[in-house]
Write a protein that holds these residues in place. Sequence first.
Motif, mmCIF file in Angstrom:
data_model
loop_
_atom_site.group_PDB
_atom_site.id
_atom_site.type_symbol
_atom_site.label_atom_id
_atom_site.label_comp_id
_atom_site.label_asym_id
_atom_site.label_seq_id
_atom_site.Cartn_x
_atom_site.Cartn_y
_atom_site.Cartn_z
ATOM 1 N N THR A 90 31.316 39.679 36.103
ATOM 2 C CA THR A 90 31.110 38.921 37.342
ATOM 3 C C THR A 90 30.543 39.872 38.385
ATOM 4 O O THR A 90 30.805 41.074 38.343
ATOM 5 C CB THR A 90 32.404 38.282 37.890
ATOM 6 O OG1 THR A 90 33.266 39.305 38.399
ATOM 7 C CG2 THR A 90 33.119 37.460 36.839
ATOM 8 N N PHE A 93 35.254 42.440 36.075
ATOM 9 C CA PHE A 93 35.222 41.623 37.288
ATOM 10 C C PHE A 93 34.770 42.472 38.472
ATOM 11 O O PHE A 93 35.591 43.046 39.183
ATOM 12 C CB PHE A 93 36.597 40.993 37.518
ATOM 13 C CG PHE A 93 36.922 39.971 36.457
ATOM 14 C CD1 PHE A 93 36.459 38.675 36.584
ATOM 15 C CD2 PHE A 93 37.634 40.311 35.322
ATOM 16 C CE1 PHE A 93 36.707 37.726 35.604
ATOM 17 C CE2 PHE A 93 37.892 39.376 34.331
ATOM 18 C CZ PHE A 93 37.426 38.077 34.469
ATOM 19 N N ALA A 94 33.460 42.542 38.634
ATOM 20 C CA ALA A 94 32.897 43.357 39.715
ATOM 21 C C ALA A 94 32.540 42.516 40.933
ATOM 22 O O ALA A 94 32.077 43.060 41.936
ATOM 23 C CB ALA A 94 31.662 44.093 39.202
ATOM 24 N N ALA A 95 32.746 41.207 40.849
ATOM 25 C CA ALA A 95 32.375 40.346 41.987
ATOM 26 C C ALA A 95 33.316 40.564 43.172
ATOM 27 O O ALA A 95 34.493 40.874 42.994
ATOM 28 C CB ALA A 95 32.433 38.877 41.567
ATOM 29 N N VAL A 135 34.922 38.436 45.317
ATOM 30 C CA VAL A 135 35.221 37.001 45.448
ATOM 31 C C VAL A 135 35.925 36.764 46.786
ATOM 32 O O VAL A 135 36.831 37.514 47.153
ATOM 33 C CB VAL A 135 36.153 36.561 44.289
ATOM 34 C CG1 VAL A 135 36.395 35.065 44.342
ATOM 35 C CG2 VAL A 135 35.583 36.980 42.946
ATOM 36 N N ALA A 136 35.520 35.726 47.488
ATOM 37 C CA ALA A 136 36.197 35.408 48.756
ATOM 38 C C ALA A 136 37.639 35.010 48.464
ATOM 39 O O ALA A 136 37.894 34.228 47.543
ATOM 40 C CB ALA A 136 35.471 34.264 49.450
ATOM 41 N N ASP A 137 38.560 35.558 49.226
ATOM 42 C CA ASP A 137 39.972 35.239 48.992
ATOM 43 C C ASP A 137 40.312 33.820 49.451
ATOM 44 O O ASP A 137 41.195 33.184 48.917
ATOM 45 C CB ASP A 137 40.865 36.243 49.726
ATOM 46 C CG ASP A 137 40.764 37.619 49.080
ATOM 47 O OD1 ASP A 137 40.799 37.676 47.836
ATOM 48 O OD2 ASP A 137 40.613 38.618 49.807
ATOM 49 N N PRO A 140 41.238 30.666 43.817
ATOM 50 C CA PRO A 140 41.882 31.166 42.600
ATOM 51 C C PRO A 140 41.526 32.646 42.426
ATOM 52 O O PRO A 140 40.426 33.061 42.773
ATOM 53 C CB PRO A 140 41.238 30.327 41.488
ATOM 54 C CG PRO A 140 39.951 29.832 42.061
ATOM 55 C CD PRO A 140 40.184 29.692 43.541
ATOM 56 N N ASP A 141 42.472 33.429 41.931
ATOM 57 C CA ASP A 141 42.181 34.830 41.624
ATOM 58 C C ASP A 141 41.674 34.867 40.180
ATOM 59 O O ASP A 141 42.449 34.686 39.230
ATOM 60 C CB ASP A 141 43.442 35.678 41.806
ATOM 61 C CG ASP A 141 43.116 37.158 41.679
ATOM 62 O OD1 ASP A 141 42.340 37.524 40.764
ATOM 63 O OD2 ASP A 141 43.616 37.935 42.504
ATOM 64 N N ILE A 142 40.387 35.067 40.018
ATOM 65 C CA ILE A 142 39.772 34.939 38.690
ATOM 66 C C ILE A 142 40.255 36.055 37.769
ATOM 67 O O ILE A 142 40.614 35.824 36.613
ATOM 68 C CB ILE A 142 38.232 34.952 38.830
ATOM 69 C CG1 ILE A 142 37.808 33.866 39.835
ATOM 70 C CG2 ILE A 142 37.563 34.729 37.477
ATOM 71 C CD1 ILE A 142 36.374 33.976 40.303
ATOM 72 N N LEU A 143 40.281 37.266 38.320
ATOM 73 C CA LEU A 143 40.742 38.421 37.526
ATOM 74 C C LEU A 143 42.169 38.202 37.024
ATOM 75 O O LEU A 143 42.451 38.372 35.827
ATOM 76 C CB LEU A 143 40.654 39.685 38.397
ATOM 77 C CG LEU A 143 41.300 40.946 37.841
ATOM 78 C CD1 LEU A 143 40.619 41.397 36.553
ATOM 79 C CD2 LEU A 143 41.244 42.071 38.884
ATOM 80 N N GLY A 152 39.162 45.274 36.339
ATOM 81 C CA GLY A 152 39.001 44.775 37.709
ATOM 82 C C GLY A 152 38.519 45.877 38.627
ATOM 83 O O GLY A 152 38.519 47.058 38.253
ATOM 84 N N LYS A 166 47.706 47.069 42.310
ATOM 85 C CA LYS A 166 46.892 45.889 41.985
ATOM 86 C C LYS A 166 46.773 45.709 40.474
ATOM 87 O O LYS A 166 46.831 44.595 39.960
ATOM 88 C CB LYS A 166 45.506 46.065 42.609
ATOM 89 C CG LYS A 166 44.660 44.824 42.579
ATOM 90 C CD LYS A 166 43.435 44.977 43.450
ATOM 91 C CE LYS A 166 43.789 44.952 44.923
ATOM 92 N NZ LYS A 166 42.642 45.058 45.798
ATOM 93 N N LYS A 210 47.975 42.202 38.920
ATOM 94 C CA LYS A 210 47.022 41.247 38.336
ATOM 95 C C LYS A 210 47.124 41.183 36.816
ATOM 96 O O LYS A 210 46.728 40.206 36.212
ATOM 97 C CB LYS A 210 45.603 41.632 38.731
ATOM 98 C CG LYS A 210 45.417 41.664 40.255
ATOM 99 C CD LYS A 210 44.097 41.089 40.654
ATOM 100 C CE LYS A 210 43.870 41.250 42.136
ATOM 101 N NZ LYS A 210 42.792 40.415 42.635
HETATM 102 O O1 C5P Z 1 42.655 41.314 45.278
HETATM 103 P P1 C5P Z 1 41.318 41.931 45.389
HETATM 104 O O2 C5P Z 1 40.260 41.003 45.906
HETATM 105 O O3 C5P Z 1 41.280 43.251 46.114
HETATM 106 O O4 C5P Z 1 40.945 42.304 43.878
HETATM 107 C C1 C5P Z 1 39.707 42.751 43.506
HETATM 108 C C2 C5P Z 1 39.459 42.433 42.066
HETATM 109 O O5 C5P Z 1 39.849 41.108 41.767
HETATM 110 C C3 C5P Z 1 37.997 42.501 41.726
HETATM 111 O O6 C5P Z 1 37.896 42.897 40.367
HETATM 112 C C4 C5P Z 1 37.537 41.066 41.941
HETATM 113 O O7 C5P Z 1 36.395 40.765 41.158
HETATM 114 C C5 C5P Z 1 38.739 40.287 41.479
HETATM 115 N N1 C5P Z 1 38.962 39.011 42.161
HETATM 116 C C6 C5P Z 1 38.795 37.831 41.490
HETATM 117 N N2 C5P Z 1 39.053 36.641 42.104
HETATM 118 C C7 C5P Z 1 39.471 36.604 43.393
HETATM 119 C C8 C5P Z 1 39.628 37.803 44.098
HETATM 120 C C9 C5P Z 1 39.369 38.986 43.466
HETATM 121 O O8 C5P Z 1 38.413 37.872 40.319
HETATM 122 N N3 C5P Z 1 39.711 35.449 43.970
#
Ligand code: C5P
Length: 397
Positions: free
Chosen positions: A192, A270-272, A274-276, A303-306, A322, A337, A341
Amino acid sequence: MLSGKRILLIIGGGIAAYKTLDLIRRLRERGAAVTPVLTRAGAEFVTPLSVSALAGHKVHTDLFDLTEEAEMGHIQLSRSADLVVVAPATADLMAKMAHGHANDLASTLLMATDTPVLIAPAMNVRMWDHPATQRNLAQLLSDGLRVVGPNPGDMACGEYGPGRMSEPLEIVAAIESALGQGPLTGKHILVTSGPTHEPIDPVRYIANRSSGAQGAAIARALAGLGADVTFVTGPADVPPPAGVKVLRIETAQQMLQAVEDALPADAAIFAAAVADWRVASASGSKIKKDAGRLPVLEFAENPDILATVSQRKTLRPSLVVGFAAETDDVVAHATAKRARKGCDWIMANDVSPATGIMGGTENAVHLITAEGVEDWPRMSKQAVAERLADRIAAALR
Ligand code: C5P
């Protein structure tokens, strides 16, 4: 190893042709036989003598050479290899290939060959970004050609951006993978990348400063080792690398859906960024400026994809990586983290504005695994990607 493999190497006319001389050495060191073909423009940059001396083989240059036709016809030459490699592949050569021109030896060989073709593009960044080149690239990919690079970086012409030919060892890795010999051949890896955009209304959105450069570099490095890469990207500044399957999304929810649909995978990175949060109920029409009254946005958690993928009971990739972009206590936060996760590795980095990392070309990361913490020196995002790809290849072996 490439022992016994026959490479027909077409050298186009670009300044990067000097790197192709080193490529020939690297291929021969690994046991490959290299038959070189030099275009007329290529011969302006490297000499037939240096090419043939390094290849240990006569260099072919001219379509209408009676002696050559008598010794080995161009059709036979085009079929005498396990792989045809074009390096550097100039904008002109790519255009000829995409349109099926056959007006010199190189383009005729490329039309006549029945062996797989790998191209290593190299050109000025504007030429690479030009819609005509991008159209030709799309055509060549859909014709089944493989592409390695180009890499972003400083260019001989003084500009900066994608257009530098891949380094010789990257091309060697791409050749090995094209011949089914890359360390990640047969592995499906999900990456990502980029920011997500969370709509407020049809014209406004919440975003972040991620450029997508690190994710794109990781996808490129993994594909270079032979992986079958699915690249799920938000609206990033940098284009996705060639040779990967690209799924474009905008929001975090769409990213999760695309990721889940792409499983199973051997590894997921998971390098994206992602907006929290997203706006709980985005307006279906443009919110009007109403004198004296400010809109109030209510947020909902994305949703937290990771974490979702890391904690799956079924179809969990055997390696989940992640990222943790932090501005203070980087390693401590990232270590926590990783546990929270449930992923296997965390690439942690300091994104305080003073580092220039967010949106920049370099990165300084700490790799956190079950075994402990490794501090990697500050290096280009491409170098981080290559080192990570090597580690992933070792872990999946
Ligand atoms: O919790 P935080 O955003 O700091 O975590 C960063 C990691 O979690 C990254 O690898 C990011 O791609 C992933 N992430 C995700 N989905 C989210 C938030 C973060 O996959 N909603």
